[in-house]
Design a protein around this motif. Structure first.
Motif, short mmCIF file in Angstrom:
data_model
loop_
_atom_site.label_atom_id
_atom_site.label_comp_id
_atom_site.label_asym_id
_atom_site.label_seq_id
_atom_site.Cartn_x
_atom_site.Cartn_y
_atom_site.Cartn_z
N ASN A 75 4.75 -2.73 -3.55
CA ASN A 75 5.46 -2.41 -4.79
C ASN A 75 6.19 -1.09 -4.62
N TYR A 76 7.32 -0.96 -5.28
CA TYR A 76 8.11 0.26 -5.13
C TYR A 76 8.37 0.88 -6.50
N SER A 77 8.70 2.15 -6.45
CA SER A 77 9.14 2.87 -7.64
C SER A 77 10.40 3.62 -7.27
N SER A 78 11.45 3.44 -8.08
CA SER A 78 12.71 4.10 -7.76
C SER A 78 13.50 4.33 -9.04
N SER A 79 14.14 5.47 -9.10
CA SER A 79 14.93 5.81 -10.28
C SER A 79 16.33 5.19 -10.21
N TYR A 80 16.67 4.60 -9.08
CA TYR A 80 17.94 3.89 -8.96
C TYR A 80 17.73 2.72 -8.01
N SER A 81 18.78 1.93 -7.83
CA SER A 81 18.66 0.74 -6.99
C SER A 81 18.25 1.14 -5.58
N PRO A 82 17.10 0.69 -5.12
CA PRO A 82 16.57 1.21 -3.86
C PRO A 82 17.08 0.46 -2.64
N SER A 83 16.94 1.09 -1.49
CA SER A 83 17.04 0.42 -0.20
C SER A 83 15.63 0.38 0.36
N LEU A 84 15.21 -0.80 0.76
CA LEU A 84 13.83 -1.02 1.17
C LEU A 84 13.77 -1.62 2.57
N PHE A 85 12.72 -1.27 3.28
CA PHE A 85 12.55 -1.69 4.66
C PHE A 85 11.10 -2.08 4.92
N TRP A 86 10.92 -2.89 5.94
CA TRP A 86 9.61 -3.09 6.55
C TRP A 86 9.72 -2.71 8.01
N TYR A 87 8.78 -1.86 8.45
CA TYR A 87 8.68 -1.48 9.85
C TYR A 87 7.33 -1.96 10.39
N VAL A 88 7.29 -2.23 11.69
CA VAL A 88 6.05 -2.60 12.35
C VAL A 88 5.75 -1.60 13.45
N GLN A 89 4.47 -1.30 13.63
CA GLN A 89 4.05 -0.36 14.66
C GLN A 89 2.90 -0.98 15.44
N HIS A 90 3.16 -1.34 16.67
CA HIS A 90 2.10 -1.83 17.55
C HIS A 90 1.37 -0.64 18.17
N PRO A 91 0.12 -0.81 18.56
CA PRO A 91 -0.65 0.31 19.12
C PRO A 91 0.09 1.03 20.23
N ASN A 92 0.13 2.34 20.13
CA ASN A 92 0.77 3.19 21.14
C ASN A 92 2.26 2.89 21.34
N LYS A 93 2.86 2.33 20.29
CA LYS A 93 4.30 2.06 20.36
C LYS A 93 5.00 2.75 19.18
N GLY A 94 6.31 2.87 19.28
CA GLY A 94 7.07 3.44 18.17
C GLY A 94 7.27 2.46 17.05
N LEU A 95 7.93 2.89 16.01
CA LEU A 95 8.21 2.06 14.86
C LEU A 95 9.42 1.17 15.11
N GLN A 96 9.27 -0.11 14.77
CA GLN A 96 10.36 -1.05 14.95
C GLN A 96 10.75 -1.62 13.60
N ALA A 118 -0.28 -9.07 15.31
CA ALA A 118 -1.31 -8.08 14.98
C ALA A 118 -0.76 -6.68 15.22
N ALA A 119 -0.70 -5.88 14.15
CA ALA A 119 -0.08 -4.56 14.21
C ALA A 119 -0.24 -3.88 12.85
N GLU A 120 0.31 -2.67 12.73
CA GLU A 120 0.36 -1.95 11.46
C GLU A 120 1.75 -2.14 10.88
N TYR A 121 1.82 -2.46 9.59
CA TYR A 121 3.09 -2.71 8.93
C TYR A 121 3.30 -1.69 7.81
N PHE A 122 4.51 -1.16 7.75
CA PHE A 122 4.83 -0.14 6.76
C PHE A 122 5.99 -0.60 5.88
#
Lengths: 116, 113
Positions: free
Chosen positions: A24-45, A86-90
């Motif tokens: 869920n998001y909160s924004s005072s104006y029309s937002p831009s939203l993303f999903w990133y994935v981070q595998h162990p010991n890797k950068g954000l994709q 299997a990873a962390e999702y942001f």
């Protein structure tokens, strides 16, 4: 001010079953939203992004997300999970200040486990 | 096309010391942002550099400072290290500061003992 809340800190699914990661998001104006994935010991994709075009956004590796303004949600889905998912999702919202710059505001993350 | 690169990959320091982390942006990008990711948390915005100036700053103390060079690369400096500064430090680059899309490097893992 912009913020995002990821509703689950950990999600576990079986291989081949659907994936749902909630945001869920909160924004005072029309937002831009993303999903990133981070595998162990890797950068954000970057998986996918919504920037006020089509509300159903398709990303890489079969993931998609739907922007629902009435529910202030941007949930991430995939029809069939794979072990490699299997990873962390942001979930992320972009905060832009004209003439000053932009920063990304991250949720706390959801760890996705995929069982064989 | 090289992506965002960061050095070093790992670093161990003791409390009170100073550290410098380095970032080279993706080719064609002129803006660098730094984020701190503590264990089990989402990344937190530290600051953004464009045209060799700090454009935005997050909620971090003055012990955190940065610099951007004419070739757009950037450094993050942290003075008087605390145990709580242990984290993964991520660099992201973009084409211009007022943009949604940022590309991330692999990060530098800093451990403070």
């Amino acid at each position: 001010a912009q913020s995002v809340t990821q509703l689950d800190s950990h999600v576990s699914v079986s291989e081949g079953t659907p994936v749902l990661l909630r945001c869920n998001y909160s924004s005072s104006y029309s937002p831009s939203l993303f999903w990133y994935v981070q595998h162990p010991n890797k950068g954000l994709q970057l998986l996918l992004k919504y920037t006020s075009a089509a509300t159903l956004v398709k990303g890489i590796n079969g993931f998609e997300a739907e922007f629902k303004k009435s529910e202030t949600s941007f949930h991430l889905t995939k029809p069939s999970a794979h072990m490699s998912d299997a990873a962390e999702y942001f979930c992320v919202v972009s905060s832009l200040i004209s003439n000053q710059g932009g920063k990304l505001i991250f949720g706390q993350g959801t760890e996705l486990s995929v069982k064989p | 096309d090289a992506g965002v690169t960061q050095s070093p990959t790992h670093l161990i320091k003791t409390r009170g010391q100073q550290v410098t982390l380095r970032c080279s942006p993706k080719s064609g990008h002129d803006t660098v942002s730094w984020y701190q990711q503590a264990l089990g948390q989402g990344p937190q915005f530290i600051f953004q550099y464009y045209e060799e100036e700090e454009r935005q700053r997050g909620n971090f103390p003055d012990r955190f400072s940065g610099h951007q060079f004419p070739n757009y690369s950037s450094e993050l400096n942290v003075n008087a290290l605390l145990l709580g500064d242990s984290a993964l430090y991520l660099c992201a680059s973009s084409r211009g500061p007022v943009t949604h899309e940022q590309f991330f490097g692999p990060g530098t893992r800093l451990t403070v003992l």
